[in-house]
Design an enzyme around this catalytic site. Sequence first.
Site, PDB file in Angstrom:
ATOM      1  N   GLU A   1      41.923  42.532  39.834  1.00  0.00           N
ATOM      2  CA  GLU A   1      42.976  41.799  38.932  1.00  0.00           C
ATOM      3  C   GLU A   1      44.441  42.492  39.345  1.00  0.00           C
ATOM      4  OE1 GLU A   1      42.705  40.288  35.637  1.00  0.00           O
ATOM      5  OE2 GLU A   1      40.901  39.910  35.244  1.00  0.00           O
TER       6      GLU A   1
ATOM      7  N   HIS B   1      43.782  34.978  35.928  1.00  0.00           N
ATOM      8  CA  HIS B   1      42.617  33.984  35.375  1.00  0.00           C
ATOM      9  C   HIS B   1      41.354  35.039  36.008  1.00  0.00           C
ATOM     10  CE1 HIS B   1      40.662  31.653  32.878  1.00  0.00           C
ATOM     11  NE2 HIS B   1      39.508  31.289  34.319  1.00  0.00           N
TER      12      HIS B   1
ATOM     13  N   GLU C   1      50.411  21.482  33.756  1.00  0.00           N
ATOM     14  CA  GLU C   1      49.921  20.827  32.679  1.00  0.00           C
ATOM     15  C   GLU C   1      48.598  21.511  31.952  1.00  0.00           C
ATOM     16  OE1 GLU C   1      51.819  17.180  31.758  1.00  0.00           O
ATOM     17  OE2 GLU C   1      53.836  18.058  32.476  1.00  0.00           O
TER      18      GLU C   1
HETATM   19  C1  GAR Z   1      43.570  40.001  31.729  1.00  0.00           C
HETATM   20  O1  GAR Z   1      41.802  39.895  32.521  1.00  0.00           O
HETATM   21  C2  GAR Z   1      43.146  38.390  32.102  1.00  0.00           C
HETATM   22  O2  GAR Z   1      42.891  37.857  33.678  1.00  0.00           O
HETATM   23  C3  GAR Z   1      42.680  38.048  31.157  1.00  0.00           C
HETATM   24  O3  GAR Z   1      43.359  38.297  29.849  1.00  0.00           O
HETATM   25  C4  GAR Z   1      42.915  39.640  30.292  1.00  0.00           C
HETATM   26  C5  GAR Z   1      44.412  40.696  29.847  1.00  0.00           C
HETATM   27  O4  GAR Z   1      44.169  41.964  30.773  1.00  0.00           O
HETATM   28  N1  GAR Z   1      43.685  36.972  31.088  1.00  0.00           N
HETATM   29  C6  GAR Z   1      43.231  34.848  30.545  1.00  0.00           C
HETATM   30  O5  GAR Z   1      41.849  35.633  29.734  1.00  0.00           O
HETATM   31  C7  GAR Z   1      44.013  34.016  30.414  1.00  0.00           C
HETATM   32  N2  GAR Z   1      43.695  33.019  29.784  1.00  0.00           N
HETATM   33  P1  GAR Z   1      45.695  42.971  30.479  1.00  0.00           P
HETATM   34  O6  GAR Z   1      46.358  42.308  29.213  1.00  0.00           O
HETATM   35  O7  GAR Z   1      45.081  43.925  29.953  1.00  0.00           O
HETATM   36  O8  GAR Z   1      46.148  42.375  31.469  1.00  0.00           O
END
Ligand code: GAR
Length: 189
Positions: A174, A109, A142
């Site tokens: 990330e 996240h 959950e």
């Molecule tokens: C990432 O920044 C991830 O943390 C976020 O979506 C992006 C996906 O990028 N996830 C969320 O917001 C989940 N709630 P990616 O498809 O290039 O990995």
Amino acid sequence: MSKKRVAVLISGRGSNLQALLDAKQDVYEIVLVLANVPGALGLERARAAGVEALTLDHKPYGKNREAFERELNALLIARNIDIIALAGFMRVLTPYFVREWAGRMINIHPSLLPKYPGTRTHERALEANDAEHGCTVHVVVEEVDAGEMLGQERLRINPGDTPEILATRVLELEHQLYPRCLTEFASRV
Ligand code: GAR
């Protein structure tokens, strides 16, 4: 010890998936990538890496989230999946599915949880004049974007940072954080 069989669930670009594929898969092995959005770019990444890539479009299931998840669950069970890694999977999962995979499903996240669960995390960090921002990997429970934290990476917000700049800077973190956390998680479950 045999490697943990991992399914990565995506909805789009899949840059985190790529980081998980590129990492040294010592304790885990990505055996399935599944997208709920037809044509998700991440599916190409999976194929290029020689990993099975499936689409399970949620749209035909309409409001019946559980019917979609029962199908998803069957696909995962048929492949003996040990761990699910959500990587930009933009669909809230029902208590049914979360219980099925309790303690075996993790998520990344783009915020320093417990700050900013949900969407627009970069905008909200800027609006709050935060000094720091970052990303979190956690076990899925959950409650949305809650659950045991497995790791965080943080950065200093610079003057002039926009949501777009922050999104790019956080994404780089990330890509470092997720493979590390999945490796640690796969070693202990
Ligand atoms: C990432 O920044 C991830 O943390 C976020 O979506 C992006 C996906 O990028 N996830 C969320 O917001 C989940 N709630 P990616 O498809 O290039 O990995």
